[in-house]
Design an enzyme around this catalytic site. Sequence first.
Site, short mmCIF file in Angstrom:
data_model
loop_
_atom_site.label_atom_id
_atom_site.label_comp_id
_atom_site.label_asym_id
_atom_site.label_seq_id
_atom_site.Cartn_x
_atom_site.Cartn_y
_atom_site.Cartn_z
N LYS A 135 -5.26 -8.69 -8.48
CA LYS A 135 -4.17 -8.82 -9.47
C LYS A 135 -3.13 -9.84 -8.99
O LYS A 135 -2.75 -10.76 -9.72
CB LYS A 135 -3.48 -7.46 -9.73
CG LYS A 135 -4.41 -6.36 -10.19
CD LYS A 135 -3.66 -5.06 -10.46
CE LYS A 135 -3.04 -4.41 -9.23
NZ LYS A 135 -4.01 -3.92 -8.22
N ARG A 149 0.76 1.90 -14.69
CA ARG A 149 -0.24 2.57 -13.86
C ARG A 149 -0.48 4.00 -14.30
O ARG A 149 -1.28 4.70 -13.67
CB ARG A 149 0.28 2.63 -12.43
CG ARG A 149 -0.22 1.53 -11.54
CD ARG A 149 0.60 1.65 -10.28
NE ARG A 149 -0.15 1.41 -9.12
CZ ARG A 149 -0.16 0.24 -8.48
NH1 ARG A 149 0.47 -0.79 -8.96
NH2 ARG A 149 -0.82 0.12 -7.37
N ARG A 190 0.03 -5.48 5.30
CA ARG A 190 0.85 -4.50 4.60
C ARG A 190 0.70 -3.11 5.22
O ARG A 190 -0.38 -2.73 5.65
CB ARG A 190 0.42 -4.44 3.13
CG ARG A 190 1.46 -5.04 2.20
CD ARG A 190 0.94 -5.25 0.83
NE ARG A 190 0.56 -4.02 0.14
CZ ARG A 190 0.19 -3.98 -1.14
NH1 ARG A 190 0.16 -5.09 -1.84
NH2 ARG A 190 -0.15 -2.85 -1.70
P1 AP5 Z 1 -4.78 -9.04 -4.09
O1 AP5 Z 1 -4.69 -10.13 -5.10
O2 AP5 Z 1 -3.69 -8.89 -3.10
O3 AP5 Z 1 -5.10 -7.65 -4.82
P2 AP5 Z 1 -4.19 -6.72 -5.73
O4 AP5 Z 1 -5.02 -6.32 -6.89
O5 AP5 Z 1 -2.88 -7.35 -5.99
O6 AP5 Z 1 -4.08 -5.47 -4.75
P3 AP5 Z 1 -2.81 -4.59 -4.31
O7 AP5 Z 1 -3.21 -3.89 -3.05
O8 AP5 Z 1 -1.58 -5.41 -4.28
O9 AP5 Z 1 -2.77 -3.59 -5.46
P4 AP5 Z 1 -2.04 -2.23 -5.46
O10 AP5 Z 1 -2.10 -1.95 -6.90
O11 AP5 Z 1 -2.61 -1.21 -4.58
O12 AP5 Z 1 -0.64 -2.54 -4.78
P5 AP5 Z 1 0.80 -2.76 -5.38
O13 AP5 Z 1 1.51 -3.68 -4.50
O14 AP5 Z 1 0.72 -3.04 -6.81
O15 AP5 Z 1 -6.17 -9.23 -3.32
C1 AP5 Z 1 -6.51 -8.39 -2.23
C2 AP5 Z 1 -7.22 -9.21 -1.13
O16 AP5 Z 1 -8.48 -9.67 -1.62
C3 AP5 Z 1 -6.46 -10.47 -0.71
O17 AP5 Z 1 -6.62 -10.64 0.67
C4 AP5 Z 1 -7.14 -11.61 -1.49
O18 AP5 Z 1 -7.10 -12.82 -0.79
C5 AP5 Z 1 -8.57 -11.09 -1.62
N1 AP5 Z 1 -9.19 -11.46 -2.89
C6 AP5 Z 1 -8.61 -11.50 -4.13
N2 AP5 Z 1 -9.50 -11.88 -5.07
C7 AP5 Z 1 -10.69 -12.05 -4.41
C8 AP5 Z 1 -11.99 -12.44 -4.84
N3 AP5 Z 1 -12.26 -12.72 -6.14
N4 AP5 Z 1 -12.97 -12.51 -3.90
C9 AP5 Z 1 -12.72 -12.25 -2.60
N5 AP5 Z 1 -11.48 -11.88 -2.12
C10 AP5 Z 1 -10.50 -11.80 -3.03
O19 AP5 Z 1 1.43 -1.29 -5.20
C11 AP5 Z 1 1.72 -0.78 -3.92
C12 AP5 Z 1 2.34 0.61 -4.04
O20 AP5 Z 1 3.59 0.51 -4.76
C13 AP5 Z 1 1.53 1.64 -4.82
O21 AP5 Z 1 0.59 2.30 -4.00
C14 AP5 Z 1 2.64 2.58 -5.32
O22 AP5 Z 1 3.07 3.45 -4.29
C15 AP5 Z 1 3.77 1.63 -5.65
N6 AP5 Z 1 3.73 1.13 -7.03
C16 AP5 Z 1 3.56 -0.15 -7.45
N7 AP5 Z 1 3.55 -0.23 -8.79
C17 AP5 Z 1 3.70 1.05 -9.24
C18 AP5 Z 1 3.74 1.62 -10.54
N8 AP5 Z 1 3.62 0.86 -11.64
N9 AP5 Z 1 3.90 2.98 -10.62
C19 AP5 Z 1 4.04 3.75 -9.53
N10 AP5 Z 1 4.00 3.27 -8.26
C20 AP5 Z 1 3.84 1.92 -8.12
MG MG Z 2 -0.86 -6.92 -5.42
#
Ligand code: AP5
Ligand code: MG
Length: 215
Positions: A13, A88, A160
């Site tokens: 994402k 989410r 992270r």
């Molecule tokens: P990346 O692009 O970083 O993936 P992502 O989908 O953004 O993954 P996140 O871990 O950021 O998602 P998340 O939803 O768990 O975390 P968030 O920060 O939103 O890609 C991942 C890796 O893969 C990278 O190294 C990249 O280079 C590689 N990659 C990407 N595409 C690729 C491909 N096609 N092929 C190969 N490699 C690839 O949330 C964190 C925390 O915040 C949550 O756990 C929660 O506690 C809180 N939070 C955030 N939003 C909410 C919400 N709306 N409601 C409640 N709590 C929330």
């Molecule tokens: Mg992310």
Amino acid sequence: MKLILLGPPGAGKGTQAKMLTERFDIPQISTGDILRAAVKEGTPMGVKAKSFMDAGALVPDEVVIGIVRERLQKEDCAAGFILDGFPRTVAQADALKDTLHSLGKDLDAVISLEVDTEALVERLTGRRTCRECGRGYHVKFDPPREAGRCDVCGGELIQRDDDREETIRKRLEVYHEQTSPLIAYYSNQALLVSIDGMLEISTVQEKILAHLQAA
Ligand code: AP5
Ligand code: MG
Ligand code: ZN
């Protein structure tokens, strides 16, 4: 362009959102990034959010709904936005609908990135992020030119806190229980676009753009 990027942790994402913001000159709204910034600054919201994030759990709906409602009213969202990691839960999706309705806006598409669970774990354990500019990397799939250093700004690359294997498993569980129902939710509203997120980063971007241009 008003988009949601939906998908499990590690689906890509953030990676895709950053490419889309450059392409369309609209902001990426990542609730995860906003929460991590609040944790770093030690704001009351950050202090409250930290324990949920460290446990791989969702931060309470009212906190994130408040963040997004405020953010969407900023001027830079006038031409569009990319929501990354929000909504989410069904409650968040309902709240978003109300907010957009009150602003007189409609979503154009919900891009669902589909990736196998084993691949997600490998992506998250190998993910690195620039401490300075936030650019994301992967030690194997998207390595920096110099190990541990950002190509863009030379900043230090860090891991992270929630990218430890046991926290990753918990986040994936939470996704399946609380977030995956949104696939049917948006499919029923004819907004869902499923994209094969197992392809290479640039190919995934091409597929998203092809869909947006055809729409
Ligand atoms: P990346 O692009 O970083 O993936 P992502 O989908 O953004 O993954 P996140 O871990 O950021 O998602 P998340 O939803 O768990 O975390 P968030 O920060 O939103 O890609 C991942 C890796 O893969 C990278 O190294 C990249 O280079 C590689 N990659 C990407 N595409 C690729 C491909 N096609 N092929 C190969 N490699 C690839 O949330 C964190 C925390 O915040 C949550 O756990 C929660 O506690 C809180 N939070 C955030 N939003 C909410 C919400 N709306 N409601 C409640 N709590 C929330
Ligand atoms: Mg992310
Ligand atoms: Zn950097």
